[in-house]
Every structure is written in structure tokens, then in C-alpha cells.
Design a protein around this motif. Structure first.
Motif, mmCIF file in Angstrom:
data_model
loop_
_atom_site.group_PDB
_atom_site.id
_atom_site.type_symbol
_atom_site.label_atom_id
_atom_site.label_comp_id
_atom_site.label_asym_id
_atom_site.label_seq_id
_atom_site.Cartn_x
_atom_site.Cartn_y
_atom_site.Cartn_z
ATOM 1 N N ASN A 1 0.983 2.801 7.395
ATOM 2 C CA ASN A 1 0.474 2.459 8.718
ATOM 3 C C ASN A 1 1.056 3.437 9.736
ATOM 4 O O ASN A 1 2.257 3.387 10.030
ATOM 5 C CB ASN A 1 0.861 1.021 9.088
ATOM 6 C CG ASN A 1 0.240 0.552 10.384
ATOM 7 O OD1 ASN A 1 0.374 1.206 11.412
ATOM 8 N ND2 ASN A 1 -0.436 -0.576 10.349
ATOM 9 N N ARG B 1 -7.693 8.888 5.138
ATOM 10 C CA ARG B 1 -8.188 8.330 6.398
ATOM 11 C C ARG B 1 -7.953 9.287 7.563
ATOM 12 O O ARG B 1 -7.033 10.116 7.528
ATOM 13 C CB ARG B 1 -7.475 7.005 6.704
ATOM 14 C CG ARG B 1 -7.850 5.862 5.790
ATOM 15 C CD ARG B 1 -7.064 4.615 6.154
ATOM 16 N NE ARG B 1 -5.660 4.727 5.770
ATOM 17 C CZ ARG B 1 -4.664 4.097 6.375
ATOM 18 N NH1 ARG B 1 -4.900 3.338 7.432
ATOM 19 N NH2 ARG B 1 -3.427 4.238 5.950
ATOM 20 N N GLU C 1 -3.741 -4.065 -2.009
ATOM 21 C CA GLU C 1 -5.189 -4.151 -1.823
ATOM 22 C C GLU C 1 -5.898 -4.342 -3.163
ATOM 23 O O GLU C 1 -6.808 -5.164 -3.288
ATOM 24 C CB GLU C 1 -5.706 -2.890 -1.124
ATOM 25 C CG GLU C 1 -7.170 -2.961 -0.746
ATOM 26 C CD GLU C 1 -7.596 -1.787 0.112
ATOM 27 O OE1 GLU C 1 -8.075 -0.784 -0.455
ATOM 28 O OE2 GLU C 1 -7.421 -1.875 1.342
ATOM 29 N N ASP D 1 -13.275 -6.121 1.705
ATOM 30 C CA ASP D 1 -12.898 -5.280 2.842
ATOM 31 C C ASP D 1 -12.640 -6.134 4.075
ATOM 32 O O ASP D 1 -11.718 -5.854 4.849
ATOM 33 C CB ASP D 1 -14.003 -4.258 3.119
ATOM 34 C CG ASP D 1 -13.614 -3.293 4.235
ATOM 35 O OD1 ASP D 1 -12.635 -2.549 4.054
ATOM 36 O OD2 ASP D 1 -14.284 -3.283 5.294
ATOM 37 N N ARG E 1 -8.767 -4.961 5.338
ATOM 38 C CA ARG E 1 -8.679 -4.099 6.521
ATOM 39 C C ARG E 1 -9.346 -4.678 7.763
ATOM 40 O O ARG E 1 -8.949 -4.339 8.887
ATOM 41 C CB ARG E 1 -9.269 -2.722 6.202
ATOM 42 C CG ARG E 1 -8.507 -1.993 5.101
ATOM 43 C CD ARG E 1 -8.987 -0.580 4.913
ATOM 44 N NE ARG E 1 -8.285 0.073 3.810
ATOM 45 C CZ ARG E 1 -7.081 0.623 3.900
ATOM 46 N NH1 ARG E 1 -6.448 0.590 5.059
ATOM 47 N NH2 ARG E 1 -6.507 1.196 2.852
ATOM 48 N N GLN E 2 -10.347 -5.536 7.579
ATOM 49 C CA GLN E 2 -11.035 -6.086 8.742
ATOM 50 C C GLN E 2 -10.398 -7.376 9.261
ATOM 51 O O GLN E 2 -10.941 -8.008 10.167
ATOM 52 C CB GLN E 2 -12.509 -6.351 8.397
ATOM 53 C CG GLN E 2 -13.272 -5.133 7.910
ATOM 54 C CD GLN E 2 -13.192 -3.965 8.882
ATOM 55 O OE1 GLN E 2 -13.325 -4.150 10.102
ATOM 56 N NE2 GLN E 2 -12.970 -2.767 8.351
ATOM 57 N N GLU F 1 0.808 -1.224 0.000
ATOM 58 C CA GLU F 1 0.000 0.000 0.000
ATOM 59 C C GLU F 1 0.841 1.274 0.000
ATOM 60 O O GLU F 1 0.306 2.370 0.061
ATOM 61 C CB GLU F 1 -0.999 0.034 1.171
ATOM 62 C CG GLU F 1 -1.808 -1.232 1.359
ATOM 63 C CD GLU F 1 -2.449 -1.766 0.084
ATOM 64 O OE1 GLU F 1 -2.656 -1.003 -0.875
ATOM 65 O OE2 GLU F 1 -2.738 -2.969 0.044
ATOM 66 N N GLU G 1 -6.818 -7.466 9.827
ATOM 67 C CA GLU G 1 -5.438 -7.150 10.178
ATOM 68 C C GLU G 1 -4.999 -7.882 11.441
ATOM 69 O O GLU G 1 -3.820 -8.171 11.622
ATOM 70 C CB GLU G 1 -5.267 -5.640 10.331
ATOM 71 C CG GLU G 1 -5.380 -4.891 9.005
ATOM 72 C CD GLU G 1 -5.228 -3.394 9.147
ATOM 73 O OE1 GLU G 1 -5.211 -2.915 10.306
ATOM 74 O OE2 GLU G 1 -5.142 -2.717 8.111
#
Length: 252
Positions: free
Chosen positions: A202, A225, A33, A60, A64-65, A27, A67
Motif C-alpha cells: 500500500n 498498478r 487476496e 474484486d 479492493r472495492q 499481499e 477497502e
């Protein structure tokens, strides 16, 4: 309120001119992704008939859900293959589906591992940045929370073989945000922490971790974000594109 991308890093005035740049891979350099989402749609279709909204939920959830599942792999609790299957199982459950048995899960994994690398691409802003660093004589490399050989293959697939310095979690037996993995990157680059920038997507692992090792950490926030509250006072620089880096380090 001041633009956080323009906020100074602590002790910036005492830092040396930038001599090295270390970057995260997934990323940051590589659109993992996007590759995951394309591969997931291709290889998971036999197990779930989904609407577009369903595919968005599944992808998703896998990314991301999940991790926390990937963090278990980084911690050495499960293998890389196991974390992929667990994420797939969670993703299917999120859309009311499931693998019929373990053999199906194993077949899904084998197909996914074959298909996904073919979708890996570098972001459009990566090569221009590397060109600018080369022109300025600034050393660069990558530090990643995955093993060296897997990430080496990913960089090569993405057309980034020119990135010669690569540190994976197997190099020092530690993962970001542990200072040891950043220090290994510095050792290979031959630069000091005070003269090196680290860029990643991150804010905790990449930016706070880099700062803990003495590097100047910059958050790459491609999707706009919100900065997590627990690191809001530590992450002082953010960018939306790697195209902003040359100006930030005095090349433009």
C-alpha cells in the motif's frame, strides 16, 4: 523516463547500512487476496449462482472495492466480524444477490472464518528473502494493520513462524500510516529508523507512512498498478518482487 525502482530515496546518502527490514503482511508476505477468492467461491456459492465473470466481480468487490469498510474496522468503528459481513453484503449486491436474512449472513461468516485460513499461503519470494536476511544477520519483522493474534495465526499458517517480531494495531493503539506503529517495530527489532527498510503493497499506508517515521519505504507492486497521483512525489522506490530486495539493500 527513469525506472522508478532505481530512483533514490531522499537523503539516501546519509542513511546507515541496512540493519533491519520490516514488512507488511497481507499481499506482501501472504497472498491474502488469493485465499479470500478461493474461500469466497466455496462458501458463497449457496447464495449466488454466478458465471466466471460474476465471481470475478464478487471477489474484486469483497477485496479492493471494499477497502473503505476495512478502514472503518481499523478506525474502531465496527468489529472485524462486522466488516466481513458488510463486505460480503456489498459483494453479493454487486452481482444482484443477497443473504435472505441475518441468520444466513451469520452462517456465511462462520463458514468463511473456518474455511479461509486453510487457503492462506506465503508468496514464493518470501522464504528466499528471509533466508538472505538471516545469512546477512539482518533483523526482520512485520508491522500490520490488523491485530497481533490474528496476524500471528496467519503467519504461522503460511509457514512463516520464523518471523518473531510482529506488531499489530493493538500494540500501540494506532494503525499505519501513524508513525507510532512503525516505531514500535523499530523498538522490537532494536534498529534505528535510518538503518531500517519498510516494504509493503500500500503506497500510502506503507511507504508514505514509513517515511513519516523516518524509515526507507519501498512499494511492493506485484501487479503493475499505477502509482496514485497523491503519493507520486513521495513514493520513490518500487519493486515487483521481494526477490529484488537483496540487491536494493546491498546484499547482492
Amino acid at each position: 523516463m527513469a525506472d522508478p525502482r532505481l530512483a533514490p530515496v531522499g537523503a539516501t546518502a546519509t542513511r546507515l547500512p541496512v540493519a533491519g527490514v520490516l514488512l507488511d503482511i497481507d499481499e506482501t508476505l501472504v497472498d491474502l487476496e488469493g485465499a479470500m477468492h478461493q474461500a469466497l467461491r466455496e462458501v458463497t456459492a449457496p447464495y449466488a449462482a454466478l458465471t466466471e465473470a460474476g465471481w470475478v466481480t464478487l471477489c474484486d468487490t469483497f477485496g479492493r472495492q471494499s477497502e473503505d469498510i476495512y478502514d472503518r474496522y481499523v478506525a474502531g468503528e465496527i468489529t472485524f466480524a462486522e466488516q466481513r459481513v458488510l463486505r460480503a453484503e456489498r459483494s453479493l449486491a454487486a452481482v444482484g444477490a443477497a443473504f435472505p436474512d441475518g441468520a444466513a449472513a451469520a452462517a456465511w461468516l462462520a463458514t468463511y472464518e473456518t474455511v479461509q485460513p486453510g487457503y492462506v499461503r506465503a508468496f514464493d519470494d518470501v522464504v528466499p528473502l528471509l533466508d538472505a536476511l538471516d545469512a546477512a544477520g539482518i533483523a526482520y519483522g512485520a508491522v500490520s494493520n490488523n491485530v497481533h493474534d490474528f496476524q500471528r495465526a496467519k503467519l504461522d499458517q503460511a509457514g512463516l513462524a520464523r518471523i518473531g517480531v510482529l506488531v499489530g494495531i493493538d500494540a500501540v493503539g494506532a494503525a499505519k500510516p501513524d508513525p507510532a506503529i512503525f516505531r514500535e517495530g523499530l523498538r522490537l527489532l532494536g534498529t534505528s529508523a535510518e538503518s531500517t527498510v519498510y516494504i509493503g503493497d500500500n503506497p500510502g499506508h506503507d511507504v508514505v507512512g514509513a517515511a513519516g517515521a523516518g524509515l526507507r519505504g519501498i512499494w511492493l507492486n506485484r501487479t503493475g498498478r499505477e502509482l496514485p497521483e497523491d503519493v507520486a512525489n513521495t513514493v520513490t522506490e518500487q519493486i515487483a518482487s521481494l526477490g529484488e530486495v537483496p540487491a536494493l539493500i546491498g546484499l547482492a
